[in-house]
Design an enzyme around this catalytic site. Structure first.
Site, PDB file in Angstrom:
ATOM      1  N   ASP A 198       0.861  -1.189   0.000  1.00  0.00           N
ATOM      2  CA  ASP A 198       0.000   0.000   0.000  1.00  0.00           C
ATOM      3  C   ASP A 198       0.896   1.237   0.000  1.00  0.00           C
ATOM      4  O   ASP A 198       1.575   1.520   0.995  1.00  0.00           O
ATOM      5  CB  ASP A 198      -0.901  -0.027   1.242  1.00  0.00           C
ATOM      6  CG  ASP A 198      -1.809   1.194   1.327  1.00  0.00           C
ATOM      7  OD1 ASP A 198      -1.667   2.115   0.485  1.00  0.00           O
ATOM      8  OD2 ASP A 198      -2.657   1.214   2.233  1.00  0.00           O
ATOM      9  N   ASN A 248       3.229   5.917 -11.294  1.00  0.00           N
ATOM     10  CA  ASN A 248       1.928   5.839 -11.968  1.00  0.00           C
ATOM     11  C   ASN A 248       0.757   5.623 -11.015  1.00  0.00           C
ATOM     12  O   ASN A 248      -0.362   6.059 -11.309  1.00  0.00           O
ATOM     13  CB  ASN A 248       1.983   4.694 -13.000  1.00  0.00           C
ATOM     14  CG  ASN A 248       0.612   4.274 -13.471  1.00  0.00           C
ATOM     15  OD1 ASN A 248       0.037   4.902 -14.371  1.00  0.00           O
ATOM     16  ND2 ASN A 248       0.050   3.234 -12.867  1.00  0.00           N
ATOM     17  N   TYR A 289      -7.835  15.297  -6.153  1.00  0.00           N
ATOM     18  CA  TYR A 289      -7.161  14.569  -7.236  1.00  0.00           C
ATOM     19  C   TYR A 289      -6.430  15.557  -8.159  1.00  0.00           C
ATOM     20  O   TYR A 289      -5.248  15.391  -8.461  1.00  0.00           O
ATOM     21  CB  TYR A 289      -8.194  13.759  -8.030  1.00  0.00           C
ATOM     22  CG  TYR A 289      -7.631  13.104  -9.268  1.00  0.00           C
ATOM     23  CD1 TYR A 289      -6.933  11.910  -9.181  1.00  0.00           C
ATOM     24  CD2 TYR A 289      -7.786  13.685 -10.533  1.00  0.00           C
ATOM     25  CE1 TYR A 289      -6.400  11.301 -10.306  1.00  0.00           C
ATOM     26  CE2 TYR A 289      -7.258  13.083 -11.668  1.00  0.00           C
ATOM     27  CZ  TYR A 289      -6.574  11.899 -11.542  1.00  0.00           C
ATOM     28  OH  TYR A 289      -6.033  11.305 -12.660  1.00  0.00           O
ATOM     29  N   LYS A 295      -2.398  16.054  -9.022  1.00  0.00           N
ATOM     30  CA  LYS A 295      -1.847  15.982 -10.377  1.00  0.00           C
ATOM     31  C   LYS A 295      -1.094  17.265 -10.742  1.00  0.00           C
ATOM     32  O   LYS A 295      -0.119  17.228 -11.497  1.00  0.00           O
ATOM     33  CB  LYS A 295      -2.970  15.695 -11.383  1.00  0.00           C
ATOM     34  CG  LYS A 295      -3.606  14.334 -11.188  1.00  0.00           C
ATOM     35  CD  LYS A 295      -2.589  13.233 -11.401  1.00  0.00           C
ATOM     36  CE  LYS A 295      -2.950  11.933 -10.739  1.00  0.00           C
ATOM     37  NZ  LYS A 295      -1.981  10.865 -10.949  1.00  0.00           N
TER      38      LYS A 295
HETATM   39  N1  LIG Z   1      -7.292   6.584 -17.024  1.00  0.00           N
HETATM   40  C1  LIG Z   1      -7.386   7.913 -17.165  1.00  0.00           C
HETATM   41  O1  LIG Z   1      -8.294   8.422 -17.846  1.00  0.00           O
HETATM   42  C2  LIG Z   1      -6.355   8.814 -16.529  1.00  0.00           C
HETATM   43  C3  LIG Z   1      -6.362  10.170 -16.886  1.00  0.00           C
HETATM   44  C4  LIG Z   1      -5.427  11.023 -16.318  1.00  0.00           C
HETATM   45  C5  LIG Z   1      -4.491  10.519 -15.419  1.00  0.00           C
HETATM   46  N2  LIG Z   1      -4.498   9.192 -15.088  1.00  0.00           N
HETATM   47  C6  LIG Z   1      -3.512   8.724 -14.106  1.00  0.00           C
HETATM   48  O2  LIG Z   1      -2.844   7.569 -14.567  1.00  0.00           O
HETATM   49  C7  LIG Z   1      -2.520   6.713 -13.474  1.00  0.00           C
HETATM   50  C8  LIG Z   1      -3.079   5.332 -13.726  1.00  0.00           C
HETATM   51  O3  LIG Z   1      -4.475   5.460 -13.915  1.00  0.00           O
HETATM   52  P1  LIG Z   1      -5.408   4.224 -14.329  1.00  0.00           P
HETATM   53  O4  LIG Z   1      -6.575   4.815 -15.026  1.00  0.00           O
HETATM   54  O5  LIG Z   1      -4.598   3.153 -14.959  1.00  0.00           O
HETATM   55  O6  LIG Z   1      -5.904   3.761 -12.875  1.00  0.00           O
HETATM   56  P2  LIG Z   1      -6.474   2.383 -12.344  1.00  0.00           P
HETATM   57  O7  LIG Z   1      -6.984   1.537 -13.434  1.00  0.00           O
HETATM   58  O8  LIG Z   1      -7.388   2.712 -11.215  1.00  0.00           O
HETATM   59  O9  LIG Z   1      -5.146   1.724 -11.734  1.00  0.00           O
HETATM   60  C9  LIG Z   1      -4.543   2.340 -10.622  1.00  0.00           C
HETATM   61  C10 LIG Z   1      -3.321   1.556 -10.198  1.00  0.00           C
HETATM   62  O10 LIG Z   1      -2.825   2.162  -8.982  1.00  0.00           O
HETATM   63  C11 LIG Z   1      -2.727   1.155  -7.984  1.00  0.00           C
HETATM   64  N3  LIG Z   1      -2.993   1.679  -6.668  1.00  0.00           N
HETATM   65  C12 LIG Z   1      -4.116   2.329  -6.230  1.00  0.00           C
HETATM   66  N4  LIG Z   1      -4.037   2.571  -4.912  1.00  0.00           N
HETATM   67  C13 LIG Z   1      -2.844   2.060  -4.503  1.00  0.00           C
HETATM   68  C14 LIG Z   1      -2.184   2.001  -3.256  1.00  0.00           C
HETATM   69  N5  LIG Z   1      -2.747   2.483  -2.119  1.00  0.00           N
HETATM   70  N6  LIG Z   1      -0.966   1.416  -3.190  1.00  0.00           N
HETATM   71  C15 LIG Z   1      -0.408   0.888  -4.293  1.00  0.00           C
HETATM   72  N7  LIG Z   1      -0.970   0.917  -5.509  1.00  0.00           N
HETATM   73  C16 LIG Z   1      -2.182   1.497  -5.609  1.00  0.00           C
HETATM   74  C17 LIG Z   1      -3.777   0.111  -8.380  1.00  0.00           C
HETATM   75  O11 LIG Z   1      -3.422  -1.162  -7.908  1.00  0.00           O
HETATM   76  P3  LIG Z   1      -4.084  -1.953  -6.679  1.00  0.00           P
HETATM   77  O12 LIG Z   1      -5.564  -1.716  -6.728  1.00  0.00           O
HETATM   78  O13 LIG Z   1      -3.670  -3.356  -6.928  1.00  0.00           O
HETATM   79  O14 LIG Z   1      -3.427  -1.378  -5.479  1.00  0.00           O
HETATM   80  C18 LIG Z   1      -3.649   0.114  -9.899  1.00  0.00           C
HETATM   81  O15 LIG Z   1      -2.590  -0.704 -10.303  1.00  0.00           O
HETATM   82  C19 LIG Z   1      -3.095   7.373 -12.217  1.00  0.00           C
HETATM   83  O16 LIG Z   1      -2.091   8.113 -11.568  1.00  0.00           O
HETATM   84  C20 LIG Z   1      -4.153   8.310 -12.782  1.00  0.00           C
HETATM   85  O17 LIG Z   1      -4.385   9.419 -11.946  1.00  0.00           O
HETATM   86  C21 LIG Z   1      -5.416   8.346 -15.623  1.00  0.00           C
END
Ligand SMILES: NC(=O)c1ccc[n+]([C@@H]2O[C@H](COP(=O)([O-])OP(=O)(O)OC[C@H]3O[C@@H](n4cnc5c(N)ncnc54)[C@H](OP(=O)(O)O)[C@@H]3O)[C@@H](O)[C@H]2O)c1
Length: 277
Positions: A70, A95, A160, A164
């Site tokens: 975590d 990430n 959030y 960012k």
């Molecule tokens: N998708 C979008 O549209 C978008 C847009 C702008 C920015 N982003 C950014 O891109 C990044 C990835 O986004 P995503 O859409 O791929 O998100 P996602 O599908 O929710 O995946 C998030 C990842 O972070 C991990 N995570 C969450 N809480 C955690 C914790 N307490 N400790 C360790 N790991 C943790 C999750 O793994 P576990 O659940 O296994 O812990 C998962 O691997 C994020 O920083 C997000 O803000 C995404």
């Protein structure tokens, strides 16, 4: 794009990717493996990390270690360094992120603080630890995941968007400070990208938003590393934010972005919850 051999010479032999159990993080890990880098994968879900690690070893013949952790915890280095001390981490991908979309007051304070720790503190701690070692070796790369929401106030994402914006400014500053030490840093503003995290917020399809796929988004990020301080993902997003920055007052930009959030993620009821959701 930097060729496979030069990418691994510049950013190998090991990459550490946080949030690598799914979504963008899993794709960062895959594309790094494709370029010949060994991997340390971090997230909380040990089973998904193992599944991803097994697939990467099988598909790309790279070495992969996992740390189920975590990243909201205070003592993250104590858990990570026993695994990484004997490795040269040449690429750090900060990430992992928590991105629940809902009105500010409906979050518990505990969840907001945890989001702050996972989205910003963890990346700060890792960049400081591994950045020092990269600077000593005079090579390496650090990527911070930011978002278009870093560029203006964004309804239902106050904390959030703040995390960012923090990542963006830290990355851009380190881009300048660490460049002479041989370390490339990028603040990458991902746009809407189809991931489990994106789907979990139950967005409604919107004509004005082009949802990207993880492969394209990650390709853009890895291609931009070493070439610029920051990048907004996707040509349409770049155009939109350029227009917003040049033509709109801050108030108008916040209203425009926030109305779009309403269309995509609202409505929220009197209890700040999605009706039926
Ligand atoms: N998708 C979008 O549209 C978008 C847009 C702008 C920015 N982003 C950014 O891109 C990044 C990835 O986004 P995503 O859409 O791929 O998100 P996602 O599908 O929710 O995946 C998030 C990842 O972070 C991990 N995570 C969450 N809480 C955690 C914790 N307490 N400790 C360790 N790991 C943790 C999750 O793994 P576990 O659940 O296994 O812990 C998962 O691997 C994020 O920083 C997000 O803000 C995404």
């Amino acid at each position: 794009m930097v060729k496979k051999a030069s990418f691994s010479a510049r950013y190998g032999p090991w990459a550490l990717v946080t949030g690598a159990s799914r979504g963008l993080g899993a794709e960062f890990a895959r594309q790094c493996a494709e370029k010949g880098l060994n991997l340390v994968l971090i997230a909380t879900n040990a089973t998904m990390l193992k599944t991803n690690a097994d697939a990467l070893k099988k598909d790309y013949g790279v070495d992969v270690r996992t740390v189920a952790l975590d990243l909201g915890r205070e003592d993250i280095l104590a858990e990570i360094t026993p695994v990484t001390d004997a490795m040269e981490i040449g690429l750090l991908v900060n990430n992992a992120g928590i991105s629940k979309v809902c009105p500010f007051l409906s979050h518990s304070l505990d969840n907001l603080v945890k989001q702050l720790h996972v989205n910003t503190r963890a990346g700060l701690v890792l960049a400081h630890h591994f950045g020092k070692k990269m600077a000593e070796r005079r090579r390496g790369g650090i990527l911070f995941l930011s978002s278009g929401s870093a560029l203006s106030g964004t309804a239902y994402c106050a904390n959030y968007a703040g995390t960012k914006a923090y990542n963006l400014i830290v990355a851009e500053t380190l881009w300048y400070e660490l460049k002479p030490l041989g370390v490339d840093v990028l603040g990458f503003m991902a746009g809407s990208t189809k991931t489990p995290g994106w789907d979990a917020n139950k967005p409604k399809p919107a004509r004005f938003v082009k949802v990207m796929d993880v492969k394209t988004t990650v390709e853009e990020a890895l291609k931009a590393l070493g070439k610029r301080p920051s990048l907004i993902a996707g040509r349409i997003n770049r155009l939109g934010y350029f227009f917003m920055g040049k033509m709109m007052s801050r108030a108008r930009a916040i209203r425009t972005v926030s109305k779009n959030m309403d269309k995509m993620f609202g409505p929220f009821d009197d209890n700040n919850q999605k009706p039926g959701g």
